[in-house]
Design a protein around this motif. Sequence first.
Motif, PDB file in Angstrom:
ATOM      1  N   GLU A   1       8.039  12.006 109.960  1.00 19.99           N
ATOM      2  CA  GLU A   1       8.528  13.376 109.792  1.00 19.99           C
ATOM      3  C   GLU A   1      10.005  13.484 110.175  1.00 19.99           C
ATOM      4  OE1 GLU A   1       5.735  12.557 111.297  1.00 19.99           O
ATOM      5  OE2 GLU A   1       4.297  13.288 109.800  1.00 19.99           O
ATOM      6  N   ASP A   2      10.394  12.766 111.222  1.00 14.44           N
ATOM      7  CA  ASP A   2      11.802  12.780 111.641  1.00 14.44           C
ATOM      8  C   ASP A   2      12.695  12.206 110.550  1.00 14.44           C
ATOM      9  OD1 ASP A   2      11.254  13.846 114.191  1.00 14.44           O
ATOM     10  OD2 ASP A   2      10.731  11.850 114.941  1.00 14.44           O
TER      11      ASP A   2
ATOM     12  N   ALA B   1      12.098  12.101 107.415  1.00 12.66           N
ATOM     13  CA  ALA B   1      12.059  12.914 106.195  1.00 12.66           C
ATOM     14  C   ALA B   1      13.200  13.917 106.152  1.00 12.66           C
ATOM     15  CB  ALA B   1      10.724  13.641 106.098  1.00 12.66           C
ATOM     16  N   ASP B   2      13.738  14.265 107.330  1.00 12.32           N
ATOM     17  CA  ASP B   2      14.828  15.247 107.395  1.00 12.32           C
ATOM     18  C   ASP B   2      16.210  14.605 107.299  1.00 12.32           C
ATOM     19  OD1 ASP B   2      12.977  17.288 107.720  1.00 12.32           O
ATOM     20  OD2 ASP B   2      12.954  17.083 109.908  1.00 12.32           O
TER      21      ASP B   2
END
Length: 330
Positions: free
Chosen positions: A77-78, A80-81
């Motif tokens: 998730e980290d 993905a940004d």
Amino acid sequence: MRAIWKGAVSFGLVNVPVRLYSATENHDVQFRQVHVADGGRIRYKRVCSIDGDEVAYDDIAKGYETEDGEMVVLTDEDFADLPTRSSKEISVEKFVPSDQIDPIYFDKTYYLEPDKSAVKPYVLLRDALEGEDRMAVATVAIRTRMTLAVLRVREGMIVMQTMLWPDEVRDAGAFGDLGADEKATEKEMSMAQVLIDQLADDFEPDDYEDDYALAVKELVRAKVEGGEVRAAPEEEDEGGEVVDLLAALAKSVERAKTRRGESSSATSTDGGSKGSSESGAKGSGAKKTTAKKTTAKKSAAKKAPAKKTAAKTTTSKSTAKKSAPKKKAG
């Protein structure tokens, strides 16, 4: 040969659809770590340094260690940004004289092959680069990350070379002002120039060869012809990757049952245990279908004889490539 990337070279209003091929390959002889006593393959496990447990791929994340020794865990998730690039375009920024770019910046080299419909603009760009003795500085996104690259001409083809970023090249000044107080005498300079003149010649790549790699291949060939080969057990052959995976799955199931207070004996009922823990793991892992176990055995049986004649490095290379995806599946 399969293209590793497809896109287009863009300069001005011109678009040239191309395919990207790796221009180099490593010819180093590939070795495997084996047990000297029986030739069995050495396997490695992913073990946590804190609790000592084996860790599945799904439970592995990237960690960044700070200067203070603290660990920052980064999840999918980290990432993905983070800024990524997915453009299939080699965007030419400028054309510069070829001698302005220090070769130290060059990284990987690729050949660019045009689509059949784009041969004319490809030839136009190639001839223009060669005629002007210039390189095209471009940006390109490969595997989601944007990188700097140059386009140049080699033997009638446009070559793309990815480049290192400026902060990835170490400053030569960090080594101090070497030889600032040392001056060569006229006699020393004259002798050095004579030596250089005596050894002056054109560079011919075919004049050189990797004598170490050739010697290793010859050594392996001699051992094969002399019968100095060992047939590894089935579970240690290429099918061993599957066996290791099944064993890991079976171990995970047993641990889960233990935590719930259930009996773990059921894990080894299907597939049949033959007395060894490895056979038991193999049997439990094959619980879903007996056909998979049979297929794995047949595959291993077919590959086992290859070990007796696999003196050529091409066999070990292809084997390594086939095994890698199976590991990731775990």
